[in-house]
Design a protein around this motif. Structure first.
Motif, PDB file in Angstrom:
ATOM      1  N   GLY A  10      36.152  36.153  35.186  1.00  0.00           N
ATOM      2  CA  GLY A  10      35.960  37.542  35.553  1.00  0.00           C
ATOM      3  C   GLY A  10      34.692  38.088  35.208  1.00  0.00           C
ATOM      4  N   PHE A  11      34.448  39.437  35.463  1.00  0.00           N
ATOM      5  CA  PHE A  11      33.063  39.895  35.093  1.00  0.00           C
ATOM      6  C   PHE A  11      32.947  40.006  33.296  1.00  0.00           C
ATOM      7  CE2 PHE A  11      31.507  44.661  33.774  1.00  0.00           C
ATOM      8  CZ  PHE A  11      30.129  44.155  33.712  1.00  0.00           C
ATOM      9  N   ILE A  12      33.829  40.287  32.601  1.00  0.00           N
ATOM     10  CA  ILE A  12      33.512  40.694  31.186  1.00  0.00           C
ATOM     11  C   ILE A  12      34.017  39.408  30.571  1.00  0.00           C
ATOM     12  CG2 ILE A  12      34.097  42.020  29.156  1.00  0.00           C
ATOM     13  CD1 ILE A  12      35.018  44.185  31.038  1.00  0.00           C
ATOM     14  N   ASP A  33      42.313  30.992  33.728  1.00  0.00           N
ATOM     15  CA  ASP A  33      42.116  31.791  34.841  1.00  0.00           C
ATOM     16  C   ASP A  33      42.821  31.421  36.201  1.00  0.00           C
ATOM     17  OD1 ASP A  33      40.854  33.438  36.964  1.00  0.00           O
ATOM     18  OD2 ASP A  33      39.727  34.184  35.203  1.00  0.00           O
ATOM     19  N   LYS A  34      43.516  32.432  36.841  1.00  0.00           N
ATOM     20  CA  LYS A  34      44.016  32.320  38.078  1.00  0.00           C
ATOM     21  C   LYS A  34      43.096  32.001  39.226  1.00  0.00           C
ATOM     22  CE  LYS A  34      47.530  34.383  40.973  1.00  0.00           C
ATOM     23  NZ  LYS A  34      48.574  35.518  41.152  1.00  0.00           N
ATOM     24  N   THR A  36      41.867  34.537  41.076  1.00  0.00           N
ATOM     25  CA  THR A  36      42.065  35.460  42.232  1.00  0.00           C
ATOM     26  C   THR A  36      41.159  35.801  42.726  1.00  0.00           C
ATOM     27  OG1 THR A  36      41.702  37.547  40.904  1.00  0.00           O
ATOM     28  CG2 THR A  36      43.874  36.632  40.706  1.00  0.00           C
ATOM     29  N   GLY A  39      38.102  36.374  40.363  1.00  0.00           N
ATOM     30  CA  GLY A  39      37.759  35.336  39.762  1.00  0.00           C
ATOM     31  C   GLY A  39      36.534  34.262  40.360  1.00  0.00           C
ATOM     32  N   ASP A  59      48.157  30.964  36.158  1.00  0.00           N
ATOM     33  CA  ASP A  59      48.687  32.288  36.099  1.00  0.00           C
ATOM     34  C   ASP A  59      49.001  32.443  34.907  1.00  0.00           C
ATOM     35  OD1 ASP A  59      49.850  34.795  36.656  1.00  0.00           O
ATOM     36  OD2 ASP A  59      50.467  33.890  38.706  1.00  0.00           O
ATOM     37  N   ILE A  60      48.761  33.890  34.230  1.00  0.00           N
ATOM     38  CA  ILE A  60      49.286  34.249  32.974  1.00  0.00           C
ATOM     39  C   ILE A  60      50.816  34.320  33.090  1.00  0.00           C
ATOM     40  CG2 ILE A  60      47.037  34.591  31.767  1.00  0.00           C
ATOM     41  CD1 ILE A  60      47.854  37.674  32.065  1.00  0.00           C
ATOM     42  N   SER A  85      42.068  44.685  37.949  1.00  0.00           N
ATOM     43  CA  SER A  85      41.417  45.685  37.371  1.00  0.00           C
ATOM     44  C   SER A  85      40.651  46.823  38.075  1.00  0.00           C
ATOM     45  CB  SER A  85      40.157  45.156  36.624  1.00  0.00           C
ATOM     46  OG  SER A  85      39.099  44.175  37.690  1.00  0.00           O
ATOM     47  N   THR A 100      50.830  41.159  36.806  1.00  0.00           N
ATOM     48  CA  THR A 100      49.857  40.298  35.914  1.00  0.00           C
ATOM     49  C   THR A 100      49.553  41.307  34.683  1.00  0.00           C
ATOM     50  OG1 THR A 100      48.679  39.277  37.644  1.00  0.00           O
ATOM     51  CG2 THR A 100      47.373  39.915  35.759  1.00  0.00           C
ATOM     52  N   SER A 124      42.053  46.203  26.542  1.00  0.00           N
ATOM     53  CA  SER A 124      42.812  47.486  27.114  1.00  0.00           C
ATOM     54  C   SER A 124      41.574  48.571  27.720  1.00  0.00           C
ATOM     55  CB  SER A 124      43.586  48.293  26.256  1.00  0.00           C
ATOM     56  OG  SER A 124      44.289  49.147  26.906  1.00  0.00           O
ATOM     57  N   TYR A 153      46.874  51.306  38.060  1.00  0.00           N
ATOM     58  CA  TYR A 153      46.335  50.371  37.118  1.00  0.00           C
ATOM     59  C   TYR A 153      46.447  50.712  35.825  1.00  0.00           C
ATOM     60  CZ  TYR A 153      42.155  48.834  34.533  1.00  0.00           C
ATOM     61  OH  TYR A 153      41.349  48.365  33.501  1.00  0.00           O
ATOM     62  N   LYS A 157      48.155  49.070  32.396  1.00  0.00           N
ATOM     63  CA  LYS A 157      47.352  48.800  31.128  1.00  0.00           C
ATOM     64  C   LYS A 157      48.000  49.266  30.046  1.00  0.00           C
ATOM     65  CE  LYS A 157      44.091  46.613  31.010  1.00  0.00           C
ATOM     66  NZ  LYS A 157      43.959  45.174  30.500  1.00  0.00           N
ATOM     67  N   ASN A 183      32.104  49.304  31.886  1.00  0.00           N
ATOM     68  CA  ASN A 183      30.813  48.325  31.330  1.00  0.00           C
ATOM     69  C   ASN A 183      30.137  48.144  32.600  1.00  0.00           C
ATOM     70  OD1 ASN A 183      32.410  45.558  29.399  1.00  0.00           O
ATOM     71  ND2 ASN A 183      32.953  47.858  29.553  1.00  0.00           N
TER      72      ASN A 183
HETATM   73  P1  NAD Z   1      37.639  41.368  36.635  1.00  0.00           P
HETATM   74  O1  NAD Z   1      38.737  41.860  37.686  1.00  0.00           O
HETATM   75  O2  NAD Z   1      35.961  41.262  36.799  1.00  0.00           O
HETATM   76  O3  NAD Z   1      38.192  39.851  36.088  1.00  0.00           O
HETATM   77  C1  NAD Z   1      39.696  39.773  36.113  1.00  0.00           C
HETATM   78  C2  NAD Z   1      39.883  38.137  35.881  1.00  0.00           C
HETATM   79  O4  NAD Z   1      41.263  38.046  35.635  1.00  0.00           O
HETATM   80  C3  NAD Z   1      39.439  37.326  37.082  1.00  0.00           C
HETATM   81  O5  NAD Z   1      38.821  36.188  36.823  1.00  0.00           O
HETATM   82  C4  NAD Z   1      40.938  36.926  37.714  1.00  0.00           C
HETATM   83  O6  NAD Z   1      40.814  35.778  38.399  1.00  0.00           O
HETATM   84  C5  NAD Z   1      42.023  36.791  36.487  1.00  0.00           C
HETATM   85  N1  NAD Z   1      43.142  37.057  36.613  1.00  0.00           N
HETATM   86  C6  NAD Z   1      43.712  38.096  37.571  1.00  0.00           C
HETATM   87  N2  NAD Z   1      45.090  37.911  37.374  1.00  0.00           N
HETATM   88  C7  NAD Z   1      45.272  36.723  36.743  1.00  0.00           C
HETATM   89  C8  NAD Z   1      46.579  36.061  36.233  1.00  0.00           C
HETATM   90  N3  NAD Z   1      47.670  36.463  36.623  1.00  0.00           N
HETATM   91  N4  NAD Z   1      46.396  35.153  35.351  1.00  0.00           N
HETATM   92  C9  NAD Z   1      45.277  34.284  35.055  1.00  0.00           C
HETATM   93  N5  NAD Z   1      44.082  35.005  35.663  1.00  0.00           N
HETATM   94  C10 NAD Z   1      44.343  36.335  36.342  1.00  0.00           C
HETATM   95  O7  NAD Z   1      37.950  42.368  35.452  1.00  0.00           O
HETATM   96  P2  NAD Z   1      36.951  42.873  34.574  1.00  0.00           P
HETATM   97  O8  NAD Z   1      36.004  43.977  34.891  1.00  0.00           O
HETATM   98  O9  NAD Z   1      36.236  41.425  33.691  1.00  0.00           O
HETATM   99  O10 NAD Z   1      37.865  43.393  33.249  1.00  0.00           O
HETATM  100  C11 NAD Z   1      38.288  42.594  32.159  1.00  0.00           C
HETATM  101  C12 NAD Z   1      39.443  43.038  31.381  1.00  0.00           C
HETATM  102  O11 NAD Z   1      38.880  44.192  30.866  1.00  0.00           O
HETATM  103  C13 NAD Z   1      40.519  43.768  32.168  1.00  0.00           C
HETATM  104  O12 NAD Z   1      41.656  43.756  31.350  1.00  0.00           O
HETATM  105  C14 NAD Z   1      40.342  45.244  32.154  1.00  0.00           C
HETATM  106  O13 NAD Z   1      41.334  46.030  32.356  1.00  0.00           O
HETATM  107  C15 NAD Z   1      39.539  45.555  31.018  1.00  0.00           C
HETATM  108  N6  NAD Z   1      38.491  46.479  31.168  1.00  0.00           N
HETATM  109  C16 NAD Z   1      37.448  46.471  32.281  1.00  0.00           C
HETATM  110  C17 NAD Z   1      36.432  47.394  31.945  1.00  0.00           C
HETATM  111  C18 NAD Z   1      35.274  47.469  33.178  1.00  0.00           C
HETATM  112  O14 NAD Z   1      34.517  48.389  33.206  1.00  0.00           O
HETATM  113  N7  NAD Z   1      35.209  46.478  33.830  1.00  0.00           N
HETATM  114  C19 NAD Z   1      36.538  48.494  31.278  1.00  0.00           C
HETATM  115  C20 NAD Z   1      37.395  48.607  30.226  1.00  0.00           C
HETATM  116  C21 NAD Z   1      38.499  47.690  30.249  1.00  0.00           C
END
Ligand code: NAD
Ligand code: TDX
Length: 335
Positions: A10-12, A33-34, A36, A39, A59-60, A85, A100, A124, A153, A157, A183
């Protein structure tokens, strides 16, 4: 150090993997990573075949698969980015968020206990604190504030955070938690405000701004989030929560206007649409704790970070195109 990074496609997570591999030549990554819809294996393809990198499609929530992963790899530290997310999706269909974000975290915590892992870091969000009024700029979220969530959501969290703290107290699980603000940067799925608006503006499509566009978010360049998490896993104290923020509050409408100006597109593309139900007004983070205790501070100026981000999406049209036409899901078998 060998890191297990969940949600690393995913992104971060994908930015974090790059950060660790670049900063620590001896460290190794196992990404679970699952895959989804959020991802994207395209993000990680360049690491295929690298000795310091392994990928497992897992899948976690799948306890057997998670335990087998922990048994196979000698893991030192787990960073849990895996989550559903997107707030809008949690309003449409909350159940997978509970699955999840809560059950998945619990399975990982059990594995950490069972295999004696030295650190579990939970990623978080500032959304667990609820929101702040627009007319009280003096107020910012602090770590000791109570939880007051608005969306399915954020409720999921917050539940995960509570589980982490309960495991720390009851079992002595070595957890740390970080709560970060919004982010921005490369590889963000184009359902979130900034990449969505860049993508739509480039195609001269209308840009859907919720409500009056005055809601405020505190934006942080993704690499600054990565460096903060890295500080916490190396120097943070177990059982502690650390806020991470950019000290950079912007109204949504101003973000959209910055994007339009950078791309040379007219403001007439802006369309005000129905507001998000329960829409949080304002987020603002007080990150004094991590700054004072761990010496972290954001490095990226917002104008520079936004310019880099917009350039990245402009220079990677294939990345977006493969998401829009669904090809990205065929890189590996997606669940
Ligand atoms: P994202 O949605 O881009 O990526 C989530 C990743 O988790 C994906 O690769 C997805 O395939 C994987 N995933 C989802 N369900 C799964 C499962 N059951 N088993 C295994 N993998 C699974 O999210 P993001 O923006 O990268 O955020 C990452 C984390 O940071 C999250 O926990 C989110 O709550 C937190 N967060 C995000 C932001 C933001 O601005 N994006 C800010 C604060 C916190
Ligand atoms: O089309 C849109 N129009 C719009 O006005 C979208 C997608 C969003 N918005 C608004 C809603 C929010 O006020 O922009 C703001 C940002 O929206 P999102 O990008 O969906 O992020 P947000 O709801 O703030 O949540 C994000 O930050 C905290 C992440 O998605 C979460 O995972 C993180 O925990």
């Amino acid at each position: 150090m060998r890191h297990l990074i969940t949600g690393g496609a995913g992104f971060i997570g994908t930015n974090y993997i790059r950060y660790i591999l670049r900063m620590y030549p001896d460290d190794e990554i196992v990404c679970a990573d699952k895959l989804t819809y959020a991802g994207n294996y395209d993000n990680l393809k360049e690491f295929e075949g690298e000795k310091r990198f392994a990928f497992e499609q897992i899948d976690i929530c799948d306890r057997k698969a998670v335990y087998s992963l922990f048994k196979t790899y000698n893991i030192d530290c787990v960073v849990n980015f895996a989550a559903e997310s997107h707030v809008d999706r949690s309003i449409e269909n909350p159940e997978i968020f509970l699955q999840t974000n809560i059950i998945g975290t619990e399975v990982l915590l059990d594995a950490v206990n069972k295999y004696g892992i030295k650190r579990f870091h939970q990623i978080s969000t500032d959304e667990v604190y609820g929101d702040l009024p627009l007319d009280r700029p003096d107020l910012k979220f602090e770590e000791n504030w109570s939880i007051k969530t608005s969306s399915p959501y954020s409720a999921s969290k917050a539940s995960a955070d509570l589980l982490c703290l309960a495991y720390f107290r009851t079992f002595g699980t070595p957890v740390t938690i970080s709560r970060c603000s919004n982010n921005y940067g490369p590889y963000q799925f184009p359902e979130k405000l900034i990449p969505l608006m860049i993508e739509k503006a480039q195609r001269d499509e209308s840009l859907p701004v919720y409500g009056d566009g005055k809601n405020i978010r505190d934006w942080l360049y993704v690499e600054d989030h990565c460096s903060a998490v890295d500080k916490i896993i190396r120097y943070g104290k177990v059982g502690e929560i650390y806020n991470i923020g950019g000290n950079n509050e912007r109204a949504n409408i101003d973000i959209v206007k910055i994007i339009l100006e950078a791309l040379g597109k007219p403001e007439s593309l802006i369309t005000y649409v129905k507001d998000r139900p329960g829409h949080d007004k304002r987020y603002a983070i007080n990150s004094c704790k991590i700054q004072n205790e761990l010496g972290w501070k954001p490095q990226t100026d917002f104008d520079v970070g936004m310019r880099q981000t917009i350039e990245w999406y402009k220079n990677n049209p294939k990345w977006i195109e493969r998401i829009l036409n669904g090809e990205y899901r065929k890189t590996r078998c997606s669940l």
